[in-house]
Design an enzyme around this catalytic site. Structure first.
Site, PDB file in Angstrom:
ATOM      1  N   ASP A  11     119.740   0.376  85.228  1.00  0.00           N
ATOM      2  CA  ASP A  11     119.085   0.956  86.392  1.00  0.00           C
ATOM      3  C   ASP A  11     120.162   1.280  87.422  1.00  0.00           C
ATOM      4  O   ASP A  11     121.272   0.745  87.375  1.00  0.00           O
ATOM      5  CB  ASP A  11     118.084  -0.058  86.952  1.00  0.00           C
ATOM      6  CG  ASP A  11     117.486   0.388  88.264  1.00  0.00           C
ATOM      7  OD1 ASP A  11     116.919   1.485  88.311  1.00  0.00           O
ATOM      8  OD2 ASP A  11     117.612  -0.365  89.254  1.00  0.00           O
ATOM      9  N   ASP A  13     119.678   2.288  91.497  1.00  0.00           N
ATOM     10  CA  ASP A  13     119.536   1.762  92.858  1.00  0.00           C
ATOM     11  C   ASP A  13     119.111   0.299  92.817  1.00  0.00           C
ATOM     12  O   ASP A  13     118.086  -0.060  92.243  1.00  0.00           O
ATOM     13  CB  ASP A  13     118.504   2.586  93.627  1.00  0.00           C
ATOM     14  CG  ASP A  13     118.590   2.385  95.129  1.00  0.00           C
ATOM     15  OD1 ASP A  13     119.561   1.748  95.580  1.00  0.00           O
ATOM     16  OD2 ASP A  13     117.702   2.849  95.851  1.00  0.00           O
ATOM     17  N   ASP A 209     116.958  -4.475  88.521  1.00  0.00           N
ATOM     18  CA  ASP A 209     116.583  -5.391  89.605  1.00  0.00           C
ATOM     19  C   ASP A 209     115.091  -5.460  89.851  1.00  0.00           C
ATOM     20  O   ASP A 209     114.628  -6.290  90.622  1.00  0.00           O
ATOM     21  CB  ASP A 209     117.265  -4.963  90.907  1.00  0.00           C
ATOM     22  CG  ASP A 209     116.721  -3.640  91.437  1.00  0.00           C
ATOM     23  OD1 ASP A 209     116.825  -2.626  90.712  1.00  0.00           O
ATOM     24  OD2 ASP A 209     116.183  -3.617  92.564  1.00  0.00           O
TER      25      ASP A 209
END
Length: 330
Positions: A11, A13, A209
């Site tokens: 991922d 951001d 995240d």
């Protein structure tokens, strides 16, 4: 942790960068993955940018990247369309020129108005999406057009805060049409599956995240997953996670990729003891060792055996209290 994996999906951001800066461990960790001969794919639900634009952004931040290493939800959305439509079919595009380009690349014809008789609608984020664009899509969907959404992220993280994302615009069309789209981005499988195929991989590891997109997507795809605590979701979110959002590993950041998997796997640790009932989880130290992440992995392993959802947490001794404070759980 890389042993047994031939591609790492990352991922962006909250995992590789935050705002306009790389997460401190990210560049070195990614370069080390490449150095091990393991392919890297940056997977993003953002359909507004092309792979080249994403690669250029990463390079400016200090992480040289080839466009082929980037997999976007616009590519996944176009792939879903290509699987369901004949070559040359017209597709109404709600989104940026990057999404329009991906539709063209798979042999379909992008259009912008319902009067051009599209047989499908593809919807991705664009800051310029207006009522007129949604109206055209609404008419096409009501007329029976296939509807593909690049993602359903309701909000979009920015330096100004959380702003309306593609999912907010998708929700408007759901309300107006009574229909629901086929979704291409995380947590659905098309984006992750396409990324693995593009790398020629078969044994993927997903790192991110967010529990609701990155980890949930990995669970659905049957991939090993690593949650990093550099972005949106917190130890409290992790502890409350349901079975469809539980990672295999938890670590502070991507540097865990180059450590033995046993160091980050969610499992009970000998240094900690956990007692749990229906209302309270109690953490106790067995050794006095300062290891908050070990405590978190132990708490998750025990909590997940008993259920999910928010639960009160308390420490049974000063070492446990300290670990809970570090984790933001007290």
């Amino acid at each position: 942790m890389l042993d047994g994996h031939d591609v790492v999906l990352l991922d962006l951001d909250g995992t590789v960068y935050r705002g306009g800066e790389l997460v401190p461990s990210a560049a070195g960790s990614v370069q080390d993955v490449r150095g091990r001969g393991v392919k890297v794919r940056f997977v993003t639900n953002n359909a507004a940018k092309s792979p080249q634009a994403v690669a250029d952004h990463l390079a400016r931040l200090g992480l040289p990247t080839e466009p082929v290493e980037v997999s976007t939800s616009s590519q996944a959305g176009a792939a879903v369309l290509a699987e369901n439509l004949p070559e040359g079919a017209k597709v109404l595009v709600v989104g940026t020129s990057a999404l329009e380009s991906e539709v063209d690349k798979v042999g379909l014809v992008p259009v912008r108005e319902v009067g051009e008789e599209p047989v499908a609608v593809v919807q991705g984020h664009s800051p310029d999406t207006a009522w007129k664009n949604l109206a055209e899509a609404c008419l096409a969907i009501r007329a029976g057009a296939l509807w593909v959404a690049c993602n359903e992220d309701v909000t979009l993280p920015t330096e100004r805060g959380e702003l309306p994302g593609n999912g907010a615009m998708v929700a408007a069309l759901k309300a107006a049409t009574g229909q629901s789209p086929t979704v291409a981005g995380k947590p659905e499988r098309p984006l992750l599956d396409n990324a693995v195929v593009s790398a020629g991989g078969t044994r993927a590891l997903m790192a991110g995240d967010r529990l609701d997109t990155d980890i949930a997507g990995a669970v659905r795809a049957g991939m090993t997953s690593l949650m990093v605590l550099t972005g949106v979701h917190t130890p409290a979110d992790l502890l409350a996670a349901g079975p469809d959002k539980r990672p295999d590993h938890v670590a502070p950041d991507l540097s865990a990729l180059h450590r033995p998997g046993a160091e980050s796997v969610v499992a009970e640790q000998p240094e900690w003891k956990v007692r749990v009932d229906d209302t309270v989880l109690e953490l106790a130290s067995n050794s006095g060792k300062d290891d908050p992440l070990g405590a978190l992995r132990t708490m998750c392993a025990v909590r997940w055996r008993h259920g999910s959802g928010a639960i009160a947490v308390r420490g049974a001794d000063p070492h446990a209290d300290s670990a809970l404070r570090t984790l933001g759980l007290s």
